[in-house]
Scaffold this motif. Sequence first.
Motif: not given
Lengths: 529, 352
Positions: A29-30, A33-34, A37, A55, A425, B159, B163-165, B191
């Motif tokens: 996901x990161x 998301x990059x 953005x 997003x 978690x 960020x 990208x958890x901002x 967080x």
Amino acid sequence: MTNSFADFAKAKMILVIGSNMTEAHPVAASLLKMAVIGGAGLIVVDPRRTPLVDLANLHVPIKVGSDVAFLNGVMNVLVTEDLYDKKYVESCTMGFEDLKKKVLEYPPERAAAISGVSAEMIRDVARRLAAVRPAMLMYTLGITEHICGVNNVMSCANLQMLLGNVGFECGGVNPLRGQNNVQGACDMGALPNVFPGYQRVDNPHAREKFAAAWKVEKLPEKPGIMIPQMIEGLLDGKVKAFYVFGENLANTEPDIRHVEHCLGSAEFLVCQDIFPTETTRFAHVVLPAAAWSENDGTFTSSERRVNRVRTVSAPPGGAKPNWWIFKEIAKRMGQDWETNSAQEIWDNEVSQLAPSLGGIKYFRLEKDGLQWPAPSLEHQGTSFLHKEGCFTCGLGVLAPIDWIPPAEVPDAEYPLVLSTGRRLYHYHTRTQTGRSQGLNDLLGEETADISEAEAEKYGIEHGEMIAVKSRRGRVVVKANVTEQVPEGLVWMAFHFREGCANWLTNPAYDPITQTAEYKACAVAIEKLA
Amino acid sequence: MKKAIFLLNGKETPYRPGQTLLEATQAIGFHIPTLCHLKETTPTGACRICLVEITGARSLMAACSTPVAEGMEVFTETERVHNTRKLNVELLLASGKHDCLICEASGDCRLQELAYYYGIKELKFSQDEKFYPTDDDNPFIIRDFSRCIRCGRCIQACNELVVNRAISYGYRGKNSKVVTGGDGPYTDSECVFCGQCVEVCPVGALTEKKAKGKARAWETNKIRTTCPYCGVGCQQWLHVKDGKIAKVTAVEDGEPNMGRLCVKGRFGYDFIYSEERLKTPLIRENGNFREASWDEALDLVAGKFKEIIATHGPDAIAGVSCARSINEDSYQMQKLFRAVIGTNNIDHCART
């Protein structure tokens, strides 16, 4: 996945359907998301307002189990508005006329009535997707865990082929695998119909090849049974001995009460695991195994990348590597296997027998691993499949698919839909995360996530204990009143034994894959006090 | 086309238009010291350690955020550059409590390295004494603001990398601070405890609670492996001391995660040390488990399988392999079922 994780960060247009990847695959996901953005378009199709929606350019809140109708509606627009990739369809696919006929039965208005999103939004999705090539499609279990899971997957493939998006970097059809080595376990032939490398057991040439390699006279030709049939077989006596390696079926399978009844009926149950679990309670023999960092070996990730796993320490007490345990049982049943380490097993057997892994040897895996197919030692691996739309099997098949409703839909007695999944978690039944210090502090119990509308209707406060019941069972669990969940939906996970969603889920299966419909069943909620 | 050239300490040096000075020098393997620079993110120029002298420029310029221009004359080793960098290190040392002796980050601290590199012999400026209180009201991350040099790497990572901002700068000037939305503890914020902020912190401001006191940086060896959770296949460094994992970090240039991990991958490693691990074979007897030797347990399994095959045929045995374990284990199990038992009744949770 047809494509690679590196593409996630570079994609220009992204369609995520049935995937809550910020919680289930956070690093993927990161990367995605990059891209967003950096300017990529993002459409999220999900009944819930998942964190990725923050997003997204567009959130398409379809009703649980309406994927085929929605996707047919989108394809209807692509066809009627002449937005599909004609050249690709003509040169790389077959079956277009049949698909066209089918999707014409799903004008946006009809798809809207089934999926609960507006016809205008369906048109908007189609136009946005058609505007940027290639677009990348990702899905997870929101697509597969339905009685029509195979149809859902084929619809995703239909859409991407119609758009001409399969066979290119930053395109393709990309299922995110939920477990570290579910891809590898498939590749290794831990499936009832194929040998390692997807060579079919009903193919006499494949049987001959493996029989010679394994030094046996013959190998069974009839495909075997799948997990649900194995569990049922314990009850009707077709399965006398059941060998469960590293799975906690008593918590992970739908309808826990019935599953436990079956496990309790086993004539002989062997469990091989790293911890006592709810499943080992039913075992006749428990074999203690080495865990993750106590092994040298390989995992294969979602992007078909074979990665090394390395040893830090020896397993505790008398626990043994799993491959050693299987070898010892084979020996006691009259077969002496030569290989005596994970590396020997891979280099001397797996990569010799599975053509797509032929070029993958341990010495080539020191750093970033290799993505199969890598058929020769010179081959550098494959970052995306079906290059330029040249499908491995010839032409890509566009298959006409009809929508069917979930096996159990809400009624007067059970008026709500229950859908299930994973939370950030914890991992599955918490055998690992529940024993890693700190994670229980961040999430210590199961909740039933409900909408504000439901909370108001039933007079339920956030954090109040409520009962959730289905035709299979009843659990008492804390209510989590959240904007993520739409009216009419209850959402739960299966991490905690207490309040586990699988006391409630419906053991109805996709006829081909035998995947259970974890994503949809009918429930009622009850205020307790 | 004419090759793009600039002058680096008098030497003609190629660059790609659009590159920063730092990128252009790194591309040819030339070293400019950095502190706040974080690969893959927008340069902030916050720390002033990568300062260089450029002919015609009024002040020294940060290499990380200055684009190279054709013919630009750049000097990286002048006395003015050296003295200014050193002064900036001295100011950073005075900005907080940098007591290496008792700092968890000692040996893995960029500020400590720079102080040594610039030969700083004594603290030239008196240290600040008033700091924001430490936030460690969570299981994983200690935020010690007395050691924070406000380089902003954690903010960039949160960020732009994951990208958890969840964090950004708060307040102004001397009072500036890295804050969550509303400046509460991590537990009351966006967080998600991926710990990327800890991974990129160049000093001891952000440290791992679980690793505290376990090992000094120089006492560990790093073993590369693959994460045992979801199917992304993130590459990890296991920091191992005396055969035990002290902490887990990401492999910076490793595919596919390129330096990232999530909360489970970074902090979910210690289940292997649980006292509840199965350590010996168990056999059920009169409704209870008793410990058994491997020989006894394996003989029992093999014997029972042979008996069932003889009476009911091989298809009366079924097995489920593990999607969590290594490939080689699944290979062996399906081989056992097909070649030894004689059935294709082997499956795993392939579809869920």
